[in-house]
Design a protein around this motif. Structure first.
Motif, PDB file in Angstrom:
ATOM      1  N   ARG A  30      -3.731  -1.997   1.579  1.00  0.00           N
ATOM      2  CA  ARG A  30      -2.643  -3.183   2.098  1.00  0.00           C
ATOM      3  C   ARG A  30      -1.160  -2.793   2.584  1.00  0.00           C
ATOM      4  NH1 ARG A  30      -0.355  -7.315  -2.075  1.00  0.00           N
ATOM      5  NH2 ARG A  30       1.387  -5.567  -2.303  1.00  0.00           N
ATOM      6  N   ASP A  31      -0.750  -1.553   1.839  1.00  0.00           N
ATOM      7  CA  ASP A  31       0.622  -1.255   2.322  1.00  0.00           C
ATOM      8  C   ASP A  31       0.884  -0.046   2.708  1.00  0.00           C
ATOM      9  OD1 ASP A  31       1.330  -3.756   1.155  1.00  0.00           O
ATOM     10  OD2 ASP A  31       1.820  -2.899  -0.830  1.00  0.00           O
ATOM     11  N   ILE A  32      -0.369   0.778   3.074  1.00  0.00           N
ATOM     12  CA  ILE A  32      -0.073   2.060   3.633  1.00  0.00           C
ATOM     13  C   ILE A  32       1.036   2.246   4.635  1.00  0.00           C
ATOM     14  CG2 ILE A  32      -2.051   2.164   4.908  1.00  0.00           C
ATOM     15  CD1 ILE A  32      -0.806   4.887   3.014  1.00  0.00           C
ATOM     16  N   THR A  33       1.118   1.248   5.579  1.00  0.00           N
ATOM     17  CA  THR A  33       1.784   1.221   6.735  1.00  0.00           C
ATOM     18  C   THR A  33       3.409   1.461   6.473  1.00  0.00           C
ATOM     19  OG1 THR A  33       2.078  -1.185   6.817  1.00  0.00           O
ATOM     20  CG2 THR A  33       0.322  -0.075   8.283  1.00  0.00           C
ATOM     21  N   HIS A  34       3.790   1.159   5.188  1.00  0.00           N
ATOM     22  CA  HIS A  34       5.188   1.058   4.878  1.00  0.00           C
ATOM     23  C   HIS A  34       5.437   1.803   3.315  1.00  0.00           C
ATOM     24  CE1 HIS A  34       3.722  -2.846   3.443  1.00  0.00           C
ATOM     25  NE2 HIS A  34       4.740  -2.604   2.494  1.00  0.00           N
ATOM     26  N   ARG A  35       4.543   1.937   2.716  1.00  0.00           N
ATOM     27  CA  ARG A  35       4.876   2.740   1.342  1.00  0.00           C
ATOM     28  C   ARG A  35       3.923   3.811   1.414  1.00  0.00           C
ATOM     29  NH1 ARG A  35       5.166  -1.528  -3.571  1.00  0.00           N
ATOM     30  NH2 ARG A  35       3.136  -2.059  -3.198  1.00  0.00           N
TER      31      ARG A  35
END
Length: 226
Positions: free
Chosen positions: A168-173
């Motif tokens: 879900r969050d790989i683009t920013h974390r």
């Protein structure tokens, strides 16, 4: 043939799980840049977030799609979908060729689900979830036999949640510590759990997700390599 807008020549992403059994047609199906030959009897698997594209002629078949919530609420097993060998798999191995007899049996299973949907009743959801569960397990056996992959071990709840958060969050974390903090465990403990239940460290899972994301952007966007 009931969904005339199903085939998209342009690259596109699904936010649900998708399984297609091809009954007619030829061509190619690309999943995250990996080509699969389309022919009768082949089963194609798409995990949410993967980029896919069709180049086919006269395609027909049976399509089974569902959200993770639909099966998770039924099974109360957060790791079930992660244990299926054909989802969250190498895009090069996101298909399996069924023998003629297996194709007929699988098509009959899906047609039974289709009839249930057409004559929907108050208890239809329970039957459809049971049919979906049986279908997914049967396909897992076919896939494992063809690709000779070992069964995936049950996944710890923290590991399952970590994999979901990364997706879900790989683009920013991009740091394991951020995910560990949200999960309420130390980065070291998360790494131990990932190695034990998923076969790779937390950092390796994160790096793999980053590489996959970068590959998709290079293949399907106008972004520069930088």
């Amino acid at each position: 043939h009931d969904i005339p807008t199903f085939i998209l020549d342009a690259p596109h992403v699904l936010d649900f799980f998708d399984i297609i059994i091809v009954t007619r047609g030829r061509g190619a199906f690309w999943l995250d840049g990996q080509r699969h030959t389309v022919r009768s009897g082949i089963v194609l698997f798409t995990t949410p977030g993967q980029v896919r594209q069709w180049k086919v002629k006269a395609l027909d078949g049976v399509c089974l799609f569902f959200t993770d919530v639909f099966i998770k609420e039924f099974l109360q097993d957060a790791s079930f979908l992660h244990r299926l060998p054909y989802f969250q798999a190498d895009p090069r191995r996101a298909s399996v060729q069924l023998a003629a007899a297996s194709t007929r049996r699988m098509r009959a299973r899906l047609e039974a689900m289709r009839r249930e949907l057409a004559d929907y009743r108050r208890d239809s959801m329970h039957l459809l979830r049971a049919q979906l569960h049986e279908t997914l397990v049967t396909l897992a056996r076919e896939y494992a036999g063809t690709h000779r992959v070992p069964p995936r071990l049950p996944t710890h709840g923290v590991v399952s949640r970590y994999l979901e958060l990364v997706e879900r969050d790989i683009t920013h974390r991009h740091r394991v510590a951020e995910y560990a903090a949200e999960l309420g465990v130390s980065p070291g403990h998360l790494t131990v759990l990932c190695r034990q239940y998923a076969g790779r460290s937390a950092k390796q899972h994160l790096d793999n997700a980053l590489v996959t994301r970068a590959r998709r952007m290079l293949l399907y966007s106008d972004e520069s390599a930088a």
